[in-house]
Design an enzyme around this catalytic site. Structure first.
Site, PDB file in Angstrom:
ATOM      1  N   CYS A   1      55.418-133.600  62.659  1.00 30.82           N
ATOM      2  CA  CYS A   1      55.500-132.547  61.640  1.00 30.82           C
ATOM      3  C   CYS A   1      56.746-131.710  61.921  1.00 30.82           C
ATOM      4  O   CYS A   1      57.349-131.833  62.990  1.00 30.82           O
ATOM      5  CB  CYS A   1      54.248-131.682  61.628  1.00 30.82           C
ATOM      6  SG  CYS A   1      54.036-130.629  63.077  1.00 30.82           S
TER       7      CYS A   1
ATOM      8  N   HIS B   1      51.665-121.189  62.262  1.00 29.46           N
ATOM      9  CA  HIS B   1      52.391-121.322  63.520  1.00 29.46           C
ATOM     10  C   HIS B   1      53.879-121.440  63.236  1.00 29.46           C
ATOM     11  O   HIS B   1      54.296-121.806  62.131  1.00 29.46           O
ATOM     12  CB  HIS B   1      51.922-122.546  64.307  1.00 29.46           C
ATOM     13  CG  HIS B   1      52.077-123.834  63.572  1.00 29.46           C
ATOM     14  ND1 HIS B   1      51.162-124.267  62.633  1.00 29.46           N
ATOM     15  CD2 HIS B   1      53.036-124.799  63.619  1.00 29.46           C
ATOM     16  CE1 HIS B   1      51.538-125.433  62.145  1.00 29.46           C
ATOM     17  NE2 HIS B   1      52.688-125.784  62.721  1.00 29.46           N
TER      18      HIS B   1
END
Length: 667
Positions: A185, A65
């Site tokens: 993250c 991603h």
């Protein structure tokens, strides 16, 4: 989510044998549908994200991603591989591969949907249904939440006959162990939410109460302070810095990467429980970054305003230090005519000192030119986070253009941050939400700030700045001495706190448009700021018995801190005995500030302490002013401490008392 994934974005027979090939195969489907404009550019962004941390997860899942400027709208593609593709998961290749593509300015609603998918991936029933899906349309509907995963009906268990028993004594309920967790993250799309989901499930299985704060791309909602206060332990599963980390200080803490939160949540919960049982706790709260400390909604406006301003000043100081010292070194090596030297890009003689002086001066000048834009940009950043940077820097640059200077930068930063906050609260059409962070907010806020600075307040502030500059230029005699006293008191009142920073910022702001008066102010501020730690060092050396053993050790370090213009070196002494140390420090700072102004000492460098003495005008008188203030402050603190009857806390009574007193213990 039905808009994000369709049957055309699903490949149930993915034949790729590498993660790069798998990403390319799924990305090509996005290109075909117009969701990605540049295939190679998008894949480069995917690879860059993959290089930060592998995106393979236990359970046969791969989630490549990224956020990319080549993505037109949030999109999800799904591939199922019979052979499996290695995405770096500890348990082997992934057979379920999700390629998540988010625009560089994805809005909160879309990111929330993607985070919901990330949580579903931790559900074995959901992944099992995907493995058994027979059509792309069915898989797409399942991922979009339009079709519930089907599970086999459970056989009813036979009911055992109930045997009557004697009533038992009530059992006292035991409070469950409480944990708060923070997950984050680099991209803030997938791992952040998967780690939270994994930790929550493991906590439920262990009979533990766990509440997670996800600090993702859509921002974050702070945990209720009461929940944090009641927690018995803390888990940080993160790959980017935890925002406002000081909220969790003083509790048993486990600090790991975000993937650990996904792959071994039960171990983390057991580890934090073990730390709590052993009484292990994290260090007490320390100051966070300027933006982390930029104010919360429950604080008063005055407190938040101070924090916003300090945010700008904190980011500005390194530019001031680097630029100011280089400019000062240029003058020291090349003389005061070095500002007339030609550009070193056109003329530079390696063997001539003047060329090197010109190089330092010109580099310093460019660094110093960022002073006002950085101040404005990071005041706005402290108010509105990243969306505030563009209008803040634009407003600061305009302040320089219209000669509004330091005061213009302060105003521009506040206007920019306020404008961004107002735009974020406005209800805009759905079509604009996806481009809010990268187009709408920078565009509208820059226009508003530019209009205000160019046409409304820029010229009045420029006039005020000019009046201030002229006043500083004309400072002499009693007026200069009074200003020196005031600045000295401010520098020594809170020893590096807000009032100290205001005085320092005032002096540094004057260096943006240097003249004789502003250089005197800078000299007085630095001299006064050196006095408190030097005075404590002298006092602990001359009359050590008035101080605790720890304070005497701190006194040794205070010599270096004071000489380096680090006023905070006196804080340990002030914290232990504020009623004696702070007044003494203020008295010495006032004396030094007044003498520095009276001696007409000047300073072109914004920092450096005794190490920039060669760059100071009238250096011997300057050192005399510092010495005088140090003696006054040290003498006062010795006098005040000597007047008390008790010995320093933690120290035994003196030997005379011990030897001459008979102690009787009653039996």
């Amino acid at each position: 989510m039905s808009r994000m994934i369709t049957a055309d974005l699903v490949d149930l027979d993915l034949s790729a044998d590498t993660k790069e090939a798998a990403a390319r195969s799924l990305a090509e489907r996005m290109v075909t549908l117009g969701r990605v404009t540049d295939l190679d550019g998008f894949l480069a962004d995917v690879a860059a994200r993959e290089a930060q941390m592998p995106t393979g997860l236990d359970g046969g899942i791969g989630i490549p991603h990224c956020r990319s400027a080549h993505v037109t709208e949030p999109t999800l593609a799904f591939g199922r591989s019979a052979a499996g593709v290695d995405f770096g998961a500890p348990d082997g290749p992934a057979d379920l591969i999700f390629l998540i593509a988010a625009p560089a300015g994805a809005d909160d609603a879309h990111l929330t949907i993607l985070s919901s998918l990330a949580r579903h991936l931790m559900d074995e029933e959901f992944t099992g249904a995907l493995r058994s899906a027979t059509s792309p349309a069915g898989a797409a509907a399942l991922i979009a939440g339009e079709e519930e995963p089907v599970s086999a009906p459970e056989e009813p268990e036979p009911v055992e006959p109930v045997e009557l028993v004697e009533p038992v004594e009530p059992v006292e309920l035991v409070e469950p162990f409480r944990i708060v967790a923070v997950t984050s993250c680099p991209t803030g799309i997938a791992h952040t939410y998967m780690a939270a989901e994994s930790l929550e499930k493991a906590a439920q299985a262990a009979g533990v109460e766990l509440v997670a704060e996800t600090q993702g791309s859509a921002g974050f909602t702070r945990l209720d302070p009461a929940v944090v206060a009641a927690a018995d332990g803390v888990i940080f599963a993160h790959d980017v810095p935890v925002r406002e980390k000081e909220r969790f200080a003083g509790k048993p803490t486990v600090d790991v990467g975000v993937k650990a939160g996904i792959s071994r949540p039960a171990e983390l919960i057991a580890e934090v429980r073990g730390k709590a049982e052993r009484g292990e706790a994290s260090a007490p709260a320390t100051a966070g970054t300027p933006v982390e400390n930029a104010g919360t909604p429950d604080e008063g406006y005055g407190t938040r305003l101070r924090k916003w301003l300090m945010s700008g000043v904190s980011y500005m100081v390194p530019f001031v230090a680097a630029g100011g010292l280089l400019i000062a070194l240029g003058f020291a090596v090349g003389g005061y005519d070095i500002d007339k030297a030609p550009s070193v890009a056109e003329h530079f003689a390696w063997g001539q000192a003047d060329s090197w002086a010109a190089l330092m001066f010109q580099i310093g000048g460019l660094a110093f030119a960022f002073l006002v834009p950085v101040l404005a940009g990071y005041i706005s950043y402290g108010m509105a986070d990243r969306p505030g940077l563009v209008p803040g820097f634009v407003g600061g640059s305009i302040a320089l253009t219209v000669n509004a200077g330091f005061l213009g930068g302060l105003a521009a930063g506040l206007i920019a941050g306020g404008t961004v906050l107002a735009i974020q609260k406005a209800r805009l059409p759905a079509a604009l939400r996806g481009i809010m962070p990268v187009v709408v907010i920078p565009l509208l806020s820059s226009v508003v700030v530019g209009f205000m600075m160019f046409l409304v307040i820029g010229k009045p502030i420029a006039s005020l700045q000019k009046a201030l500059t002229d006043w500083l230029s004309g400072l002499s005699g009693a007026n200069a001495i009074i200003l020196g006293v005031i600045l000295g008191l401010m520098m020594c009142f809170d020893l590096g706190g807000p009032l100290n920073k205001v005085a320092y910022a005032f002096a540094v702001g004057g260096l943006a448009t240097p003249n004789e008066g502003s250089l005197k102010v800078m000299a007085a501020v630095m001299a006064a700021g050196m006095v408190p730690p030097l005075a404590m060092a002298v006092a602990t050396t001359v009359r050590g018995r008035l101080f605790t053993r720890t304070e005497r050790e701190n006194g040794k370090a205070a010599w270096v801190l004071g000489a380096s213009f680090i006023t905070e070196g006196a804080i340990p002494f002030a914290a232990a005995d504020p009623l004696r140390v702070i007044p003494a420090a203020m008295a010495g700072g006032a004396v030094t500030g007044a003498l520095s102004m009276a001696f007409e000492c000047t300073l072109r460098a914004p920092h450096g302490g005794v190490f920039v003495i060669p760059l100071i005008g009238n250096p011997f008188l300057y050192l005399l002013a510092i010495a005088a203030g140090t003696v006054v402050s040290a003498g006062l603190v010795i006098l005040l401490k000597g007047a008390r009857k008790t010995t320093p806390e933690g120290e035994p009574a003196n030997r005379e008392t011990q030897a001459g007193t008979k102690v009787t213990v009653a039996a």
